[in-house]
Every structure is written in C-alpha cells, then in structure tokens.
Design a protein around this motif. Structure first.
Motif, PDB file in Angstrom:
ATOM      1  N   ASP A 187     -11.738   9.296  10.400  1.00 23.16           N
ATOM      2  CA  ASP A 187     -12.072   8.818  11.442  1.00 23.16           C
ATOM      3  C   ASP A 187     -12.156   7.839   9.842  1.00 23.16           C
ATOM      4  O   ASP A 187     -11.871   6.150  10.158  1.00 23.16           O
ATOM      5  CB  ASP A 187     -12.530   8.440  12.351  1.00 23.16           C
ATOM      6  N   ARG A 207      -2.516   8.674   0.451  1.00 19.61           N
ATOM      7  CA  ARG A 207      -1.939   7.695   1.527  1.00 19.61           C
ATOM      8  C   ARG A 207      -2.100   6.403   0.819  1.00 19.61           C
ATOM      9  O   ARG A 207      -2.110   5.078   1.782  1.00 19.61           O
ATOM     10  CB  ARG A 207      -2.843   7.744   2.416  1.00 19.61           C
ATOM     11  N   HIS A 215      -8.479   1.797   2.520  1.00 15.02           N
ATOM     12  CA  HIS A 215      -8.799   2.546   3.429  1.00 15.02           C
ATOM     13  C   HIS A 215      -9.866   3.246   2.828  1.00 15.02           C
ATOM     14  O   HIS A 215      -9.526   3.018   1.196  1.00 15.02           O
ATOM     15  CB  HIS A 215      -7.984   3.329   4.232  1.00 15.02           C
ATOM     16  N   ASP A 244      -9.607   6.583   7.355  1.00 14.95           N
ATOM     17  CA  ASP A 244      -8.366   5.461   7.955  1.00 14.95           C
ATOM     18  C   ASP A 244      -9.321   4.311   7.871  1.00 14.95           C
ATOM     19  O   ASP A 244      -8.071   3.012   7.850  1.00 14.95           O
ATOM     20  CB  ASP A 244      -8.465   6.361   8.943  1.00 14.95           C
TER      21      ASP A 244
END
Length: 313
Positions: free
Chosen positions: A262, A50, A233, A265
């Motif tokens: 969670d 990501r 992150h 992220d």
C-alpha cells in the motif's frame, strides 16, 4: 445518410457494466512468470517498476480471461477422465527474493507415457493460427513465452517434466506435449530476472525506433519513449530499492524503512523520479537540502522534481 447505430439492449449493457465493475485492475507484485519470455529487458524493468498506467480491463477482456480459466479446468478434467491424478492447482512458485513469481495450473501423476513421473501441467487455449504453429513446431519454437514460463516452474518446484496442453478455440483440437526440464535455460531466465530487479536504472531498448514492429503492442511504450511521464509512487522513486531476500520486499532509503504494498502504491511527498526514467529530460541542477532535482524538459522549459506545485510542460 449514415445508418443509425443499433442500440445495445439494456440488459446486455448492464451485464457489460457489471463485468467491468466486479473485476479488479490487477498488477503483479513482482515480475510475473509470464513475462520471462518478453524479449525486451527495458519492458520487463518498466513493468516491474509499475511505470505505466495499468491496462484497462473492459468487459470483453474480462470474458477472455474467464474463458481461459474455464478452458484450463476443462483440460484438467480430460486428464482426470483418463485416470490421471491431478492436484496442486495454483501452487505458487517464487525466486529472486520473491520478486519473480507465478502459479502453476496443476501437477499430474499417472500419464500413460510415464506413469511414475510427476509433471507440472500447463494449460493454454489459442486461436487456430497459433495452435497450428505450436502443433507443427512444438511449444519451444511455436510459443517460446510459454516455454519460458513453465521452465521457470520446473526450476522452482524441482520437477523435471512438464505436460503442455493447448486447445484450439476454433475446432476443439488438443495439442499434447511432454517437455523436459532445461536447467541451463531456466537458470539463465532466473539470472536475467535477478539482474533486472537489481538494476537501479532502466536498461536499453530492444526497439531501435518508435514504430519498430517488435514494440507495436508494448504496454510500456509511451513511458519508454518519453511520451508520458512514469507514475508517481515508490517504485519510480530514486529512494526505493527492491530487496533480494524475503518475500518481494522494498526498502526506502529516505525514511529508512521497509515499504508495504500500500505504501509503495501511495508514494510520499519526498518522491523523486529515477532520472533515467524521464526520457528526453536533461538534469541541470539538484538541491540536496531542498530535495529537488531540476530538469530541462523536451520542450525547453525548466521543471523541478520535488516541487509539486509545478507541472512539466
């Protein structure tokens, strides 16, 4: 004098706004099956980590996605019309510790060509240029990324046939193709995914230069070439590691704990970039006690990762 642009009607503008507001900006938990056909290892690795800002889904893209879902159901209904039993829509397929994942369009039984043979069903729609290529060459050559996706599905489900359906968006023509399972090909796909998931640093690029045509539409290009820093992150952090058992788990060595989605992220104050993700940065110092790494940036300035009050030039 330039013409005055025609204003967008208020109702249409509200529809566009609602389409963008109501949809989620979705990111895959792991490597989606659709990425198995991506040629560049580095692009797959950066997406898994990501690294880049998620793609913005505007109202047009939202409608394109919706059209694909509608077309999928239409194609499945055509099979039902022919008396074929269809079930298993959105059945999940997992591998590589749950990090490699996808959902099938359905399963089918009762095709006239092989009445007793269960098939995975893969439904697609395409513009005429793509459709004609697939119709002429077959899916393996005409749309190899689709071929890779459903080979993984057969691998994960233990089914040795797929029914590949593609509709032509221009004239409603239908391509119908039964494809056998290629075990060697599928196992290579999964082995590649496992290798990329386990790599602590990014692999090399497929493209040899920034304007290489193969990377023209790559979503990871800006981070890959050092034009942007990766997102902050857990997945871009030197302390985190994907786990190869369970269901897409990640572990944090800094806090000695598993990480929820969670938490991944959000990240934390102890975040330190995987150094190799900072393209063009030269590491010049590291302070283990302070938990910082100092770099010389591409512009020649010094920047200390782990010192949030400072910004890279």
């Amino acid at each position: 004098m330039a013409p005055i642009p025609k204003p967008t009607p208020s109702t249409l503008r509200l529809i566009q706004q609602k389409l963008e507001e109501d949809g989620d900006q979705w990111e895959s938990v792991g490597i989606p099956a659709g990425d198995l056909g991506v040629e560049c290892d580095r692009a797959v690795w950066l997406a898994f980590r990501r690294a880049s800002t998620p793609e913005g889904i505007d109202w047009r893209k939202r409608r394109i996605f919706q059209r694909g879902e509608i077309e999928e159901e239409r194609l499945l209904d055509l099979l039902r019309l022919a008396g074929v039993e269809v079930w298993g829509q959105q059945d999940r397929v997992r591998a590589a510790g749950g990090h490699l994942r996808g959902k099938i369009d359905g399963r089918a039984l009762g095709l006239l060509e092989a009445p007793a043979k269960e098939h995975v069903v893969e439904c697609k729609s395409a513009k005429q240029e793509v459709f004609r290529k697939v119709a002429k060459e077959g899916v393996k050559l005409g749309k190899p990324e689709h071929y890779a996706t459903f080979q993984f599905y057969m691998y994960g489900l233990g089914i040795d046939r797929v029914l590949y359906l593609m509709s032509n968006k221009n004239d409603e023509d239908i391509h119908y193709e039964r494809v056998p399972y290629d075990a060697e090909f599928a196992m290579r796909l999964v082995a590649r995914a496992e290798r990329l998931i386990s790599m602590p640093t990014p692999p090399g690029r497929l493209c040899t230069k920034r304007d290489d045509f193969r990377g023209q539409f790559c979503r990871q290009a800006a981070v890959c070439w050092g034009e942007e820093r990766p997102r902050v992150h857990c997945r871009s952090c030197i302390h985190s590691t994907p786990l190869m058992h369970g269901n897409a788990g990640w572990d944090c060595a800094r806090w000695s704990k598993p990480l929820s989605l969670d938490e991944q992220d959000e990240g934390c104050a102890a975040h330190l970039f995987v150094p190799e993700m900072l393209v063009g940065y030269e590491q010049v110092d590291a302070d283990e006690a302070a938990e910082t790494i100092t770099y010389r940036t591409p512009s020649g300035d010094l920047w200390t990762d782990g010192a949030p009050q400072q910004e890279a030039a």
